[in-house]
Design a protein around this motif. Sequence first.
Motif, PDB file in Angstrom:
ATOM      1  N   THR A 157     -27.157  26.660 -83.695  1.00  0.00           N
ATOM      2  CA  THR A 157     -25.540  26.927 -83.211  1.00  0.00           C
ATOM      3  C   THR A 157     -25.366  28.420 -83.599  1.00  0.00           C
ATOM      4  N   PRO A 158     -25.106  29.013 -82.380  1.00  0.00           N
ATOM      5  CA  PRO A 158     -24.864  30.463 -82.590  1.00  0.00           C
ATOM      6  C   PRO A 158     -23.534  30.665 -83.473  1.00  0.00           C
ATOM      7  N   ASP A 159     -23.387  31.636 -84.204  1.00  0.00           N
ATOM      8  CA  ASP A 159     -22.055  32.227 -84.928  1.00  0.00           C
ATOM      9  C   ASP A 159     -21.100  32.804 -83.992  1.00  0.00           C
ATOM     10  N   ALA A 160     -21.652  33.274 -82.967  1.00  0.00           N
ATOM     11  CA  ALA A 160     -20.578  34.114 -82.128  1.00  0.00           C
ATOM     12  C   ALA A 160     -21.318  34.229 -80.631  1.00  0.00           C
ATOM     13  N   GLY A 161     -20.154  34.350 -79.770  1.00  0.00           N
ATOM     14  CA  GLY A 161     -20.620  34.497 -78.570  1.00  0.00           C
ATOM     15  C   GLY A 161     -20.442  33.250 -77.475  1.00  0.00           C
ATOM     16  N   THR A 162     -20.667  33.598 -76.231  1.00  0.00           N
ATOM     17  CA  THR A 162     -20.463  32.283 -75.373  1.00  0.00           C
ATOM     18  C   THR A 162     -21.712  32.439 -74.451  1.00  0.00           C
ATOM     19  N   ILE A 163     -22.164  31.041 -74.087  1.00  0.00           N
ATOM     20  CA  ILE A 163     -22.955  30.654 -73.097  1.00  0.00           C
ATOM     21  C   ILE A 163     -22.296  30.051 -71.915  1.00  0.00           C
ATOM     22  N   SER A 164     -22.687  30.604 -70.741  1.00  0.00           N
ATOM     23  CA  SER A 164     -21.878  30.065 -69.502  1.00  0.00           C
ATOM     24  C   SER A 164     -23.032  29.834 -68.370  1.00  0.00           C
ATOM     25  N   LYS A 210     -26.444  35.260 -84.332  1.00  0.00           N
ATOM     26  CA  LYS A 210     -26.889  34.173 -85.366  1.00  0.00           C
ATOM     27  C   LYS A 210     -27.498  34.714 -86.559  1.00  0.00           C
ATOM     28  N   ARG A 211     -26.794  33.871 -87.606  1.00  0.00           N
ATOM     29  CA  ARG A 211     -27.168  34.329 -88.993  1.00  0.00           C
ATOM     30  C   ARG A 211     -27.980  33.521 -89.912  1.00  0.00           C
ATOM     31  N   PHE A 212     -29.044  33.456 -90.353  1.00  0.00           N
ATOM     32  CA  PHE A 212     -29.552  32.642 -91.170  1.00  0.00           C
ATOM     33  C   PHE A 212     -29.390  32.945 -92.588  1.00  0.00           C
ATOM     34  N   GLY A 213     -28.639  32.372 -93.488  1.00  0.00           N
ATOM     35  CA  GLY A 213     -28.421  32.870 -94.837  1.00  0.00           C
ATOM     36  C   GLY A 213     -28.023  34.547 -94.791  1.00  0.00           C
ATOM     37  N   ALA A 214     -28.479  35.276 -95.400  1.00  0.00           N
ATOM     38  CA  ALA A 214     -28.392  36.746 -95.575  1.00  0.00           C
ATOM     39  C   ALA A 214     -28.803  37.472 -94.221  1.00  0.00           C
ATOM     40  N   THR A 215     -29.861  36.775 -93.484  1.00  0.00           N
ATOM     41  CA  THR A 215     -30.489  37.580 -92.471  1.00  0.00           C
ATOM     42  C   THR A 215     -29.699  37.595 -90.969  1.00  0.00           C
ATOM     43  N   GLN A 216     -29.511  38.464 -90.435  1.00  0.00           N
ATOM     44  CA  GLN A 216     -28.711  38.216 -88.982  1.00  0.00           C
ATOM     45  C   GLN A 216     -30.061  38.444 -88.108  1.00  0.00           C
ATOM     46  N   VAL A 217     -30.232  37.401 -87.357  1.00  0.00           N
ATOM     47  CA  VAL A 217     -31.355  37.188 -86.784  1.00  0.00           C
ATOM     48  C   VAL A 217     -31.031  37.484 -85.317  1.00  0.00           C
ATOM     49  N   LEU A 218     -29.886  37.370 -84.827  1.00  0.00           N
ATOM     50  CA  LEU A 218     -29.583  37.709 -83.673  1.00  0.00           C
ATOM     51  C   LEU A 218     -28.313  38.460 -83.615  1.00  0.00           C
ATOM     52  N   LYS A 219     -28.224  39.766 -82.982  1.00  0.00           N
ATOM     53  CA  LYS A 219     -27.249  40.444 -82.757  1.00  0.00           C
ATOM     54  C   LYS A 219     -26.641  40.784 -81.458  1.00  0.00           C
ATOM     55  N   ASN A 220     -25.357  40.492 -81.141  1.00  0.00           N
ATOM     56  CA  ASN A 220     -24.688  40.754 -80.051  1.00  0.00           C
ATOM     57  C   ASN A 220     -25.529  40.516 -78.754  1.00  0.00           C
ATOM     58  N   ILE A 221     -26.197  39.585 -78.501  1.00  0.00           N
ATOM     59  CA  ILE A 221     -27.403  39.267 -77.322  1.00  0.00           C
ATOM     60  C   ILE A 221     -26.448  39.109 -76.317  1.00  0.00           C
ATOM     61  N   SER A 222     -26.478  40.001 -75.171  1.00  0.00           N
ATOM     62  CA  SER A 222     -25.821  39.627 -73.956  1.00  0.00           C
ATOM     63  C   SER A 222     -27.077  39.789 -72.632  1.00  0.00           C
ATOM     64  N   PHE A 223     -26.903  38.855 -71.687  1.00  0.00           N
ATOM     65  CA  PHE A 223     -27.765  39.132 -70.660  1.00  0.00           C
ATOM     66  C   PHE A 223     -27.297  38.029 -69.592  1.00  0.00           C
ATOM     67  N   SER A 224     -27.497  38.213 -68.367  1.00  0.00           N
ATOM     68  CA  SER A 224     -27.636  37.190 -67.393  1.00  0.00           C
ATOM     69  C   SER A 224     -28.650  37.129 -66.409  1.00  0.00           C
ATOM     70  N   LEU A 225     -28.672  35.926 -65.707  1.00  0.00           N
ATOM     71  CA  LEU A 225     -29.951  35.695 -64.939  1.00  0.00           C
ATOM     72  C   LEU A 225     -29.392  34.995 -63.777  1.00  0.00           C
ATOM     73  N   ASN A 226     -30.076  35.363 -62.609  1.00  0.00           N
ATOM     74  CA  ASN A 226     -29.831  34.945 -61.379  1.00  0.00           C
ATOM     75  C   ASN A 226     -30.505  33.875 -61.061  1.00  0.00           C
ATOM     76  N   GLU A 227     -29.801  32.759 -60.002  1.00  0.00           N
ATOM     77  CA  GLU A 227     -30.647  31.629 -59.812  1.00  0.00           C
ATOM     78  C   GLU A 227     -32.237  31.868 -59.144  1.00  0.00           C
ATOM     79  N   GLY A 228     -33.165  31.432 -59.336  1.00  0.00           N
ATOM     80  CA  GLY A 228     -34.431  31.526 -58.811  1.00  0.00           C
ATOM     81  C   GLY A 228     -35.288  32.601 -59.469  1.00  0.00           C
ATOM     82  N   GLN A 229     -34.706  33.234 -60.467  1.00  0.00           N
ATOM     83  CA  GLN A 229     -35.197  34.493 -61.312  1.00  0.00           C
ATOM     84  C   GLN A 229     -36.073  33.999 -62.389  1.00  0.00           C
TER      85      GLN A 229
END
Lengths: 214, 253
Positions: free
Chosen positions: B54-61, B11-30
């Motif tokens: 709205t992220p500029d890149a990536g997916t959320i499942s 995610k980028r706000f103007g010239a600043t990239q606030v989120l870079k290639n964030i990936s993680f997963s989370l199990n149910e109940g955790q």
Amino acid sequence: MSFQTVTKMLLSSFTLNCQLFFITLILSLPLGLLVAFGSMSRVKPVSLLTRFYVYIMRSTPLMLQLAIVYYLPGIVFGPQYNLPKMAAAALAFVLNYAAYFSEIFRGGIQGVPVGQREAGEVLGMTKGQIFFHVTLLQVVKRIVPPIGNEVITLVKDTSLANFIMVKEIIAMAKDFGNRAMIWPLFYAGVFFLVFNGVVTFLLGRMEKKLDYFR
Amino acid sequence: MAILDVKGIGKRFGATQVLKNISFSLNEGQALAIIGSSGSGKTTLLRCLNFLETPDAGTISVRDQIIFDAADPATQRESEVRQKRLHFGLVFQGFNLFPQYTALENVTLAGRLREKDRGKWPAIEQQGLELLARMGLADRAKHYPYQLSGGQQQRVAIARALALQPDVLCFDEPTSALDPELTGEVLKVIRSLAEQRTTMIIVTHEMAFARDVADQIIFMDGGLIMEQGDARQVIEHPREERTKQFLARYQEN
């Protein structure tokens, strides 16, 4: 001329003030809301146009606006297009007050914290639901005092209609003055005091009704 | 099984990239805690999950179904987003309760607006009362937000977020706007939710709390995930130099 006759004549001309007041209020409040949405629109031409309209209405004397609405159609299109005096007066008041109201609405709407809208959004509410069930009442609470100010001013402004020969109460009272009776002019003030007394009371009631939350 | 899968969010706000290639997963109940200094992108990440940004890149499942794909505008239509964001609940730092509604009405409003059949409203109200009771606020149902303390308001906000039964409950610094005396009651509630195996993501500055309550911790810095792992491990034996510095600063205070 007796006190009673004067009272009767002033009262009958004051009905014109009342008519102008109610017509203006009923039409300019919704129009003002529309203008407010226009001035907040993300469509640039819409917001520029509405803001220009507000600028014109707030920056020129209401008296002049009355004269323009009354005389201009006749000058441009011919005399048969002249509006009746009362209609012209009402139209000028509605256009003028909608501009002032729109600014109050805009301030009220923008004054509601973004977090309120966001809280509604994350709860899956639609834009309409957020406006009617979350924002609206908070806006109303904020705008009652400034709207009240305008409403009270409107009561008095209705007498400006005498500039285009509407025989409202001040015009009537001045007529008495021309016959060397000055007291009816002062007496006319009592009518405004009483009317605005009622308006002030009702506004106070509204504020109180909305006092249950902060 | 992973209930939530985040892949390559940017995610980028103007010239600043606030989120870079964030990936993680989370199990149910955790429970997942996200820590990091201000401006590291934690809050923006939560807001992306809740469709407030709205992220500029990536997916959320969620449950193996892609609910957001930056490359697919079809997943970003307003009506779809409105349904999909219900996978997530969000508790704001500043509570954001609706001031004109009572505690109970705050909890039930969204549910009532979704339910056209008024016959089901009593059930929604009943559920709202139960949620408030779980938050220890049974006797505050009829109170308006201004009549409640900050801690109570935040607990109402938690009940409100739980009312729509989200798959993942998100907290954005839930105690940062509270007096130290009031943080305890809110943390206790979150702790009990964790004990009941509520799937949660908690952005927090309370390190001891994160260590005790969360299963996993993500440490973010400059829009990147710097370190990620078992909660106790990250707090007590951080691997990355940057994490050590960050935690050391906390210990000083």
